[in-house]
Design a protein around this motif. Structure first.
Motif, mmCIF file in Angstrom:
data_model
loop_
_atom_site.group_PDB
_atom_site.id
_atom_site.type_symbol
_atom_site.label_atom_id
_atom_site.label_comp_id
_atom_site.label_asym_id
_atom_site.label_seq_id
_atom_site.Cartn_x
_atom_site.Cartn_y
_atom_site.Cartn_z
ATOM 1 N N MET A 1 -11.617 12.820 -2.446
ATOM 2 C CA MET A 1 -10.892 11.840 -3.234
ATOM 3 C C MET A 1 -10.593 10.593 -2.408
ATOM 4 S SD MET A 1 -7.914 12.953 -5.816
ATOM 5 C CE MET A 1 -7.476 14.231 -4.709
ATOM 6 N N VAL A 2 -10.126 10.829 -1.163
ATOM 7 C CA VAL A 2 -9.899 9.703 -0.261
ATOM 8 C C VAL A 2 -11.210 8.973 -0.042
ATOM 9 C CG1 VAL A 2 -9.148 9.051 2.030
ATOM 10 C CG2 VAL A 2 -8.024 10.934 0.851
ATOM 11 N N VAL A 3 -12.238 9.778 0.156
ATOM 12 C CA VAL A 3 -13.551 9.182 0.389
ATOM 13 C C VAL A 3 -13.969 8.361 -0.820
ATOM 14 C CG1 VAL A 3 -15.956 9.685 0.879
ATOM 15 C CG2 VAL A 3 -14.153 11.070 1.930
ATOM 16 N N ALA A 4 -13.741 8.916 -1.991
ATOM 17 C CA ALA A 4 -14.134 8.207 -3.209
ATOM 18 C C ALA A 4 -13.454 6.857 -3.286
ATOM 19 C CB ALA A 4 -13.764 9.051 -4.429
ATOM 20 N N SER A 5 -12.188 6.878 -2.952
ATOM 21 C CA SER A 5 -11.446 5.629 -3.023
ATOM 22 C C SER A 5 -11.974 4.612 -2.019
ATOM 23 C CB SER A 5 -9.970 5.922 -2.760
ATOM 24 O OG SER A 5 -9.254 4.745 -2.718
ATOM 25 N N ILE A 6 -12.230 5.092 -0.811
ATOM 26 C CA ILE A 6 -12.731 4.167 0.206
ATOM 27 C C ILE A 6 -14.111 3.652 -0.170
ATOM 28 C CG2 ILE A 6 -13.474 4.044 2.613
ATOM 29 C CD1 ILE A 6 -11.103 5.948 3.213
ATOM 30 N N ALA A 8 -15.140 3.226 -3.096
ATOM 31 C CA ALA A 8 -14.954 2.228 -4.147
ATOM 32 C C ALA A 8 -14.678 0.861 -3.539
ATOM 33 C CB ALA A 8 -13.810 2.650 -5.055
ATOM 34 N N PHE A 9 -13.796 0.831 -2.534
ATOM 35 C CA PHE A 9 -13.465 -0.451 -1.917
ATOM 36 C C PHE A 9 -14.655 -1.035 -1.172
ATOM 37 C CE2 PHE A 9 -9.013 0.783 -2.505
ATOM 38 C CZ PHE A 9 -8.503 -0.428 -2.947
ATOM 39 N N LEU A 10 -15.309 -0.181 -0.383
ATOM 40 C CA LEU A 10 -16.423 -0.693 0.416
ATOM 41 C C LEU A 10 -17.562 -1.129 -0.483
ATOM 42 C CD1 LEU A 10 -16.386 1.731 3.460
ATOM 43 C CD2 LEU A 10 -15.441 -0.577 3.241
ATOM 44 N N ALA A 15 -20.726 -6.386 -3.209
ATOM 45 C CA ALA A 15 -21.172 -7.015 -4.453
ATOM 46 C C ALA A 15 -21.765 -8.417 -4.269
ATOM 47 C CB ALA A 15 -20.017 -7.035 -5.448
ATOM 48 N N PRO A 16 -21.087 -9.319 -3.567
ATOM 49 C CA PRO A 16 -21.651 -10.668 -3.478
ATOM 50 C C PRO A 16 -23.037 -10.677 -2.849
ATOM 51 C CG PRO A 16 -19.398 -10.643 -2.649
ATOM 52 C CD PRO A 16 -19.808 -9.218 -2.877
ATOM 53 N N MET A 115 -11.241 -2.421 -9.760
ATOM 54 C CA MET A 115 -11.474 -1.041 -10.177
ATOM 55 C C MET A 115 -11.036 -0.063 -9.082
ATOM 56 S SD MET A 115 -14.993 0.954 -10.791
ATOM 57 C CE MET A 115 -15.103 1.158 -9.039
ATOM 58 N N ALA A 116 -11.395 -0.409 -7.865
ATOM 59 C CA ALA A 116 -11.028 0.465 -6.759
ATOM 60 C C ALA A 116 -9.504 0.574 -6.643
ATOM 61 C CB ALA A 116 -11.626 -0.071 -5.464
#
Ligand code: NA
Ligand code: NA
Lengths: 914, 497, 129, 88, 138, 159
Positions: A1-6, A8-10, A15-16, A115-116
């Motif tokens: 879950m922590v990994v998922a969140s990180i 998401a941020f990374l 994106a750009p 979203m993250a």
């Protein structure tokens, strides 16, 4: 879950670059990120539905008890799925909607960051982590609302949303900290079990109010609902995502999350129900004021959020209906509102307008979008066979179970407006002619609405699919296990009757709509937005007023403030103590000194009445001279000499400068307020001194200096040994100051002569004075000065070298040497005086300070500290680093003062030149 | 070790003197850069040493305390020196890129290094009168730097800055004299052991005198007016240095004396500090809202946020002081970065007036990021560094049941956000004005060279935000040392009295 | 005996300083006041310095006292000259009873001073009552 | 009080007379004459105090003072020469 | 004696502050000089009076008592020099200010910044001179 | 001048011999050596003879100066203390005979220190010294008396 969140941020941060690399296809690729996450969360479904709660924790800021801890139960999982699932469609949709927009890469970045953050918010267990995520969603939504930043409206809406949500966020933070302090833990999962303790704590009510403020602002509850419709300035994907499915539900999420901990009190339920209902009705009412599709949807969102809050308030009062209704209505609303927003955007994108009165016949040209809208509208209207119907049914059941009848009635009214809105949305698709050249958009534009609306239908037809998760959600909200069977057809009951009533009312309202709308638009009721604007305007006015009052630009005002503050604070302290201290033992009164003191004070007071600047300097000079004499009579020869020299030099410098100023201006008279402030300050200082003198003075320092001066400092002038050895560091700072002053004077005057010769508007007036820089061109003085120059230089060296044992020392010696040069310059001119010095004076400052610094280093060799005195005997003469230090003092002071005097003279000469 | 404590003094001093003696500009630039690097290295070593061995002291001139002057490095001092080194390095890099030859010729490098001498001396000295001397060193160098260039705004602001500083110097001096006359001591540790014998009322009155003297330097209400009148005037590299360092010296001094000396009647003294903190917070930020130019806004923000640092001091619990220390350190970094950014904006568009700015979000997205990160940190928005400071202070305030100051602190955070939001909306979001300016890079450094130091500061601040624990832990240790001065006294005097 | 000499010197010194002070107050114009300070003032200070030299009967102290005396005697007239000249140039007029002013009109704009021979008449009718 | 101690007081009484001129003027040069006299008296005071206290260190005060009084007078004279008509 | 000095110092502080509050900068500077003297006297008094000998040690190493307290003397020396440096710099600063700003009156010396109207986030600017840079759907 | 150098060298020798490098010993030695040189006066060239003349004239000049100061102070005292202040001030042009810088400066200073006169300025061509007199009954008389007493004494010493 922590990994998922990180992840998401990374992922968001890429994106750009991805966009730059992939161009228009980036949307589809980037959608893989939320999609993958959705799949991941879906994979956790069995565990959560099975009643497990997953918790992961990573120490973040352990010194404050802050952990990066995540907690997954039904409620969080539902939100996580919504966020990632709808997020995936939104990303795809954005690619089509904003195709070719210059800032699309940035857009992806921010929306994925959002979203993250949202994901982090619903997963967070630690209150600080939750708050961090909470604020990140505010922040990213700020950037998204302000996406069309060249428009003033966008900027205003963005700032408004930021202010309202961040302001609420601050309240929330305070509330959460209070909860943590009350419950003794920062982990929500631990606080949830302490509802009893929290509710009985004296701080429960303030904490509750603060949390509610946070949640209400975020979820656009009355009276903070106004920011949400304004936020429709954002591009549609943003509206669809933030303002329907996710961010605005953060407040609802929080309330639901904390329900087991905070709920169960009278206040909780009544506050939530009242404000929820008020919001529902406000949203409903305001629907009549607009014809803009997005605004209509926004008000409908406000209403739905109100309904959700209302439900949470009902949770403790009912067995499980309210919790279950929450679970059902939440999902239903997210699906239909997300779909409707995207569809509205697609219509706008293709038809070029969002005004429902302008649209018509769209179904023929945009059939896929049309299907989506119809399905979503069914859900909005609460009609079978879609999920919205189920949600509303359970809600009615819960309300009937626990809410007063009038509340139920109002709720029905609110939902009836929803039904009316559904009609309003569907009608343009079927009635009228389509605008020219309108056609269905690309798949990215219709895929999302269709899938979401379809999902609503699917779950409406087969509610059992959702039932396990809904149970888990309801359990989390209720705080105890809930098992309820969701059914599309509950059988005939009172709730169904109400549903029917709702629909009928809705249809009725639809026909009244044009008239009601005309009435509402022409006579708008002042809403809280006016309050917000007035507050902001008032704030700005207050700010301007405060600034005008405080930052007036007048030095005197600043000084008055300072003195008033000083007198106030010190006076307060003295008053506070209430005792007047009076010295008990003082030294014998000396008549000569008393005469002297009287004269000083008298002279000073006389000076106050003078109208000439230099005259005043001269008169005040007697204060300086008096102090010097007093020092002398009090057995302070070094002090007396220095005081005399410094006072004189100051007077000379002032005269030198006044000489160059043409328009000095009058000596203004003093004012009574000044006198009051001045006397107040003087009186306080006297009182403080009397207090100080009433204490016995410990002489341990001076006794030490007296004892060690000769045997260890090798000097008989104790004052000088203090200056160059015991407290040599003070002296170091002091000569640095002198050197800096020299540098400063030089820089001030030099800059002028270099740079602003042309654009100095005052040059014309200054050059009218002739001969300013001229010498005292007299034979007598010139002859005398030749002789005196050598004499003074000799005297200065003498004073320097014997300073360690008798009055004198580097500073006094240097002043005498400066006097020699000044005298020579007075008599023979600057150039002649300069010739007597082979180096530039400022260089001497550096050399002098360097010598002083170097004298601090020999002690390194004997492993003693910085500046420790080291003494050597050279040819029978005792030489120590303190003596060398004093030579540094001499050179520094000499160089600095001379540099200043030379620069002043030069400036005078330059003025004189035509 | 004993020399290590004075290195933060010796290094900038040597640099300054070399710059004074060696007339070649290129050599001076080299000295300045090497000096800043060396200072940072020395400061970090010092912090490390203090972390390992606890509070350390050196008796300058080898005269045992309290007779000579003692330099003391505890966590607070060492941390302050480290951040000073960081800010100094960033500003030195920026100055190299900015390449202001006219100022260089008039002693810019010597002056900035003298400023650092004064700042570090003030942070490290353990002697009250010596503190006065270092204050004067930093004041005079700042006066000169302030008016160097001598345009109207600089001189009119400089005159006020100078005048008010003179006043604060005299007050400080008188306060030192009064305290000496009542105790016979100058060494801070010595004083700490002797102030108990001074009657409470007298000591409180003296404490107020120190509060005003240092408050003038820290720029708190009602003594802050000079700051917004002067800080916006000089070039960015100078105002960034001032904003980062100077007021913090005042804050440091307040923290030092109001934990070491004046804890006899906290119900009175520290309540006054709390009131001042609250008023500073509110009036500062309100005034910031009434400004239309970036550097003026930042100046008032600077003032306002000094209130946060005082807030922790006023509450005087371990957590609150941790917050103060952390806030001060963090603020030094971000406010310097913001002032440098304001300088960059000025270079880009020839003005700092908000209504005449615009379009930077589109044209310089990285600058927008560089602005937004410290701006949000300033507003205390998580997860940036300022948030942790505010969280700590708010928690401490709630724990201590000082609700109104907590409310003020939170409100000010919001208004700061509004203020930064206005700047962002106007300078970055709004369309650029019709008039177009041309970027004026320094002759030696281009865009990259100018942004590099800013990016460094911003990254550091973001790093602190994301990984706040190390700095918080250090601040916590500093706060513990402050609240229990016995160790300080023991180390300085060699005995515990 | 020695004490008496010292006391006498001091007393006379103070007397002359008083004379100077009274002169500064009473004299009608700047130039006459300067007579008082440059003569009586110098003598007063000088006598007290001599008293110091006599009192201590120590060669090094006497040297210091007498060099101070020499310095005062050397500088007092120079200072008086510079001040008097400056005052005249700045327009400080001699008092009405001034019998003759041969300086009048001889200063040029650049503060150069002509000698009488160049521009006779020697006496200025304006300041001649 | 000793004879010399009394002398100190008496000597100081000359200062008000000088201050009278200092304040009264009328010209700046007149004020300088007053100031000059004050410094002369101060030199005498220093010398006298060297007698009273038995400390010859104060002789140095007298020397330094005489020196700088001279310089001050010259500096002010220059001011008067070029600006005296304004600074009455 | 000390008590009298306490009153003298208070009086000098009052006079100095009164001068500092006058708008003219020359007055301010003179006021500062007076206040500086008062502060120095304060420190001196803090070291207590009543000595009969200066803080000098005889050639034979002896110290005559009662000797003046040497520490305040050293402190004041430092303070005098610093005060002098400040005053000297101040004189020239005011001189330059007069040249550039045309006045030495602190009240006429208002903040000389570029005028900067305060942008509003509530009301749209009256003069929307900014052309919209791009048309994007919203 | 060579005689003076001789004198100093001899004095240093004296101090070395007596092993006492103090001011007092220097003065004693200097006086002693001067007497020796006076004895050896014929050995010196005519130019150096001035040293011996000056050695006589200088003290006399100093004495004259001191005496003049005392006299003038008494005159001032008389004037100051008399109720009606019998002064008759005036500024007169004094034609200079003194030529060199030193001569003019010395004379001007002496005039200031002596009764009733105060030097104001020297003309740029050094021909005239403007003097302020306190008791100017007859300008010519003042000029003559100054010429006789002061200027002569000055020129004696300098020439
Ligand atoms: Na030393
Ligand atoms: Na000294």
């Amino acid at each position: 879950m922590v990994v998922a969140s990180i992840v998401a941020f990374l992922g968001a941060l890429t994106a750009p670059w991805l966009y730059r690399w992939l161009g228009s296809a980036a949307g589809w690729v980037l959608a893989l990120l939320p999609l993958g996450l959705a799949v991941y969360f879906a994979s956790l479904l069995p565990d959560v539905v099975g009643g497990q709660t997953l918790r992961h924790s990573l120490a973040w800021v352990p010194s404050l008890g802050v952990n990066f801890s995540f907690y997954l139960d039904g409620l969080s999982l539902l939100f996580a799925l919504l966020i990632t699932g709808i997020g995936a469609f939104i990303v795809i949709y954005s690619g089509g909607y904003l195709k070719g927009h210059p800032d699309l890469g940035r857009f992806y970045l921010i929306i994925l960051l959002f979203m993250a953050s949202m994901l982090g918010l619903v997963l967070a267990d630690n209150i600080v982590t939750l708050f961090v995520m909470w604020e990140l969603t505010s922040l990213t939504s700020y950037l998204l609302i302000g996406f069309s930043h060249s428009e003033f409206k966008s900027r205003r809406a963005a700032t408004q949303a930021l202010l309202v949500t961040a302001g609420g966020g601050l309240a929330l933070l305070t509330g959460l900290i209070l909860l943590a302090l009350m419950g003794g833990s920062m982990e929500i999962s631990e606080l949830l079990g302490q509802g009893q303790l929290l509710r009985e704590h004296p701080l429960y009510l303030p904490a509750l109010i603060l949390v509610l403020l946070g949640a209400f602002t975020k979820s656009a509850q009355f009276p903070f609902h106004f920011w949400l419709p304004n936020a429709m300035e954002a591009p549609t994907p943003v509206s669809a995502y933030l303002h329907s499915a996710t961010m605005v539900k953060a407040g609802v999420y929080l309330l639901a999350r904390l329900q087991p901990a905070l709920g169960g009190s009278e206040v909780w339920s009544s506050a939530l129900m009242v404000f929820g209902l008020a919001t529902l009705l406000t949203g409903a009412t305001l629907t009549f004021r607009h014809t803009d599709l997005k605004r209509l949807l926004a008000y409908s969102t406000v209403a739905a959020l109100g309904a959700l809050v209302f439900l949470i308030g009902l949770v403790p009062l009912t067995d499980y209906y309210a919790a279950m209704g929450f679970a059902a209505f939440l999902l239903a609303h997210s699906l239909y509102k997300g779909g409707l927003f995207m569809a509205a955007g697609a219509v706008d994108h293709e038809a070029g307008t969002r005004d429902i009165t302008q649209l018509g016949g769209l179904f023929r040209v945009m059939p896929l979008t049309g299907v989506a809208v119809v399905l979503a509208a069914l859900s909005l209207a609460g009609l079978p066979p879609v999920l919205g119907f189920i949600g509303k049914e359970v809600l009615y059941v819960a309300a009937l179970q626990a809410a007063p009848a009038w509340m139920v009635g109002l709720a029905v009214l609110g939902f009836a407006v929803g039904a009316m809105l559904a009609l309003l949305l569907v009608v343009p698709f079927f009635r009228g002619q389509p605008p020219q050249e309108v056609h269905e958009g690309p798949p990215s534009l219709w895929l999302g609405p269709l899938v979401l609306a379809g999902l609503g239908l699917l779950l409406g037809l087969f509610p059992g699919l959702y039932n396990p998760l809904a149970d888990a959600v309801a359990s989390a909200v209720k705080g105890q296990a809930v098992a309820y069977h969701l059914k599309l057809w509950p059988g005939f009951n009172l709730a169904l009757l109400l549903s029917l009533l709702t629909v009928l009312l809705g249809v009725g309202l639809y026909f009244l709509y044009p008239r009601l709308q005309a009435w509402m638009v022409t006579d708008p009721v002042p809403g809280p937005e006016n309050g917000y604007n007035a507050l902001l305007r008032g704030l700005m006015r207050l700010a301007a007023g405060v600034t005008g009052l405080l930052q007036s630009g007048s030095l005197r005002a600043y000084l008055i403030w300072t003195f008033a503050g000083l007198v106030g604070l010190v006076g307060l302290a003295l008053l506070h103590s209430g005792t007047l201290l009076w010295p008990s033992n003082a030294s014998e009164v000396n008549p000569a000194q008393v005469v002297l003191m009287a004269m000083m004070l008298l002279g000073a007071i006389i000076a106050l009445g003078l109208r000439s600047h230099l005259g005043m300097v001269v008169v005040v000079g007697i204060v300086g001279a008096g102090v010097a004499i007093l020092f002398m009579l009090q057995n302070a020869p070094d002090l007396s000499i220095t005081q005399f020299l410094v006072e004189t030099l100051t007077a000379i410098l002032i005269a030198l400068v006044l000489l160059q100023i043409t328009t000095i201006g009058q000596v203004p008279a003093g004012r009574p307020l000044d006198a009051v402030v001045a006397m107040g300050f003087g009186g306080l200082m006297t009182l403080l001194m009397l207090g100080m003198l009433s204490q016995p003075l410990e002489l341990h320092l001076s006794n030490f200096f007296t004892d060690k001066s000769l045997p260890e400092g090798f000097g008989r002038n104790i004052v000088n040994v203090i200056l160059v050895d015991f407290r040599a560091l003070d002296t170091f700072g002091e000569i640095s100051v002198v050197g800096l002053a020299g540098l400063g004077v030089y820089a001030l005057l030099r800059w002028r002569t270099r740079n602003d010769k042309e654009d100095d508007p005052l040059r014309g007036t200054t050059s009218s004075v002739h001969l300013i820089g001229a010498t005292l061109n007299t034979l007598i003085l010139q002859t005398a000065s030749r002789f005196l120059f050598t004499l003074l230089i000799l005297l200065s060296l003498f004073l320097l070298l014997r300073g360690h044992n008798e009055p004198g020392g580097g500073f006094i010696g240097a002043l005498v040497a400066v006097g020699a040069y000044a005298l020579y310059a007075l008599a023979h001119g600057l150039a002649a005086s300069r010739k007597l010095l082979p180096v530039r004076p400022l260089r001497l400052v550096g050399v002098g300070l360097l010598i002083a610094l170097l004298s601090a280093f020999p002690s390194l060799s004997s492993q003693r500290p910085f500046m420790a005195g080291e003494w050597f005997t050279v040819f029978g003469v005792k030489i120590g680093t303190p003596v060398i230090f004093d030579i540094g003092v001499y050179l520094t002071v000499f160089g600095a003062l001379l540099a200043a005097i030379f620069a002043l003279e030069e400036s005078a000469l330059n003025q004189e030149a035509p | 070790m004993s020399w290590l404590i004075v290195l933060p003094l010796i290094i900038p001093l040597t640099t300054a003197l070399l710059c004074l003696v060696v007339p070649y500009r290129r050599a001076q630039r080299y000295f300045s850069l090497v000096g800043a690097l060396a200072l940072l290295a020395a400061a970090l070593t010092l912090l490390n040493q203090v972390g390992q061995r606890g509070i350390s002291a050196v008796q300058i001139s080898d005269w045992q305390a309290p007779f000579g002057i003692t330099f003391v490095a505890d966590h607070l001092s060492a941390l302050m020196v480290v951040v000073t080194g960081i800010v100094a390095l960033a500003v030195a890099l920026y100055a190299l890129a900015a390449n202001d030859t006219a100022r260089e010729a008039l002693g810019y490098y010597a002056l900035t290094n003298f400023l650092l001498v004064g700042v570090n001396g003030a942070f490290l000295t353990g002697d009250l009168f010596n503190l006065y001397v270092w204050f004067e060193v930093l004041l005079l160098s700042s006066f000169v730097l302030m008016v160097l260039g001598g345009d109207k705004a600089q001189l009119s602001g400089g005159v006020k800055y100078f005048a008010v500083s003179l006043l604060s110097s005299v007050l400080f001096l008188s306060a030192v004299g009064l305290l000496y006359g009542a105790t016979g001591a100058l060494n801070l540790a010595d004083l700490a052991t002797r102030v108990q014998e001074v009657p409470t009322g007298l000591l409180s009155a003296l404490a107020m005198l120190f509060l005003v003297a240092f408050g003038l330097k820290a720029a708190v209400f009602p003594f802050f007016f000079w700051l917004p009148a002067s800080y916006p005037a000089p070039p960015a590299m100078i105002s960034a240095l001032f904003a980062g360092l100077l007021t913090k010296v005042g804050v440091y001094a307040l923290i030092r004396v109001f934990t070491l000396l004046f804890t006899h009647e906290t119900a009175f003294t520290h309540s006054v500090i709390l009131w001042i903190a609250g008023l500073t917070l509110l009036l500062g930020v309100l005034s910031a809202l009434a400004q239309g130019e970036i550097r003026r806004i930042l100046s008032f923000q600077l003032v306002s946020h000094i209130g946060y640092m005082l807030m922790g001091l006023g509450i005087l619990t371990p957590l609150a002081l941790t917050g103060s220390v952390f806030y001060a350190l963090n603020h030094m970094i971000i406010i310097s970065a913001l002032f440098l950014i304001a300088g960059l904006i000025y270079r880009l568009q020839g003005t700092g007036v908000l209504v005449s700015l615009g379009g930077l979000y589109r044209s310089h997205p990285w600058l927008a990021v560089l602005f937004l990160l410290p701006a949000l940190s300033l507003a205390g928005i998580p997860p940036f560094s300022g948030f942790w400071a505010k969280l700590t202070l708010v928690t401490a305030g709630l724990q201590a049941e000082q609700y109104w100051i907590v409310a003020a602190a939170l409100l000010v955070g919001l208004l700061t956000l509004l203020s930064m939001g206005i700047v962002f909306a106007e300078a970055f979001w709004k369309n650029p004005p019709p008039k177009s300016y041309r970027f004026t890079p320094g002759a030696t450094g281009g865009w990259f060279a100018l942004t590099l130091p800013i990016a460094g500061l911003v990254l550091l601040s973001v790093g602190i935000g994301l990984w706040a624990d190390p700095l918080l832990r250090l601040s916590q240790t500093a706060a513990q040392e402050l609240l229990d001065p016995s160790q300080y006294i023991q180390v300085v005097l060699g005995v515990s009295r | 005996m020695l004490d008496l000499v010292v006391y006498a010197l001091v007393s006379v010194g103070i007397f002359f300083l008083f004379i100077a002070a009274i002169g500064v107050v009473r004299m009608p114009d700047l130039y006459n006041r300067m007579h008082a300070t440059s003569k009586a003032g110098t003598l007063g200070v000088g006598l007290i310095l001599v008293a110091v030299a006599v009192f201590y009967q120590d060669l090094s102290i006497a040297t210091r006292a007498l060099s101070a005396l020499a310095f005062v005697i050397l500088t007092a007239p120079v200072a008086a000259h510079a001040l008097g000249r400056a005052a005249y140039l700045s327009g400080v007029k001699p008092c009405d009873t001034t019998f003759v002013d041969e300086l009048a009109g001889h200063y040029q704009a650049n503060h150069k001073l002509e000698s009488v021979e160049e521009t006779l008449p020697a006496s200025n009718p304006e300041s001649n009552p | 009080m000793s004879f010399l101690g009394g002398a100190l007081v008496v000597l100081m009484l000359t200062i008000p007379l000088a201050v009278y001129r200092l304040v009264k003027g009328p010209s700046l040069a007149d004020r300088v004459v007053g100031l000059d006299l004050i410094t002369s008296v101060s030199v005498a005071l220093a010398a006298l105090y060297a007698l009273v206290s038995g400390q010859t260190a104060f002789l140095d005060v007298a020397i330094a003072l005489a020196l700088f009084a001279f310089l001050a007078t010259l500096g002010l004279a220059r001011y008067i020469e070029y600006r005296g008509h304004q600074g009455e | 004696m000390e008590i009298l000095l306490a009153f003298l110092v208070g009086g000098l502080f009052a006079v100095g502050v009164y001068l500092m509050l006058r708008p003219h900068l020359i007055q301010f500077l003179i006021g500062f000089l007076v206040v500086g003297n008062a502060a120095n006297l304060l420190i001196f008094t803090a070291g207590r009076l009543g000595s009969q000998f200066p803080p000098l040690i005889h050639s034979n190493g002896g110290v005559a008592q009662p000797i003046a307290n040497p520490l305040p003397q050293a402190l004041i020396l430092t303070a005098i020099v610093i005060g002098f440096a400040l005053a000297a710099f101040g004189i020239v600063l005011f001189f330059r200010a007069q040249q550039v700003l045309g006045t030495l009156n602190g009240e006429e010396m208002l903040e000389a910044f570029e005028p900067a109207p305060i942008p509003s986030l509530v009301d749209e600017p009256h003069d929307p001179t900014q052309p919209s840079q791009e048309q994007i759907p919203s | 001048m060579r005689a003076f150098v001789h004198n100093v060298v001899l004095t240093i020798f004296w101090m070395a011999v007596t092993e006492a490098f103090t001011l007092g010993n220097f003065l004693i030695g200097f006086a002693l050596c001067f007497l020796i040189l006076l004895l050896a006066r014929p050995l010196f060239d005519p130019q150096s003879q001035r040293y011996f003349i000056l050695a006589w004239k200088l003290p006399r000049f100093a004495g004259l100066m001191l005496w003049e100061i005392v006299l003038s102070s008494i005159r001032v005292a008389q004037a100051v203390l008399s109720p009606d202040m019998k002064i008759k001030p005036g500024i007169i042009a004094y034609p200079l005979q003194a030529k060199s810088d030193l001569e003019i400066t010395l004379l001007a200073n002496l005039i200031t220190l002596t009764p009733g006169t105060l030097s104001l300025d020297v003309s740029s061509d050094r021909k005239v010294l403007y003097v302020h007199g306190m008791f100017v009954d007859d300008p010519q008389k003042v000029i003559e008396s100054t010429h006789e007493s002061l200027e002569k004494a000055v020129l004696e010493v300098t020439r």
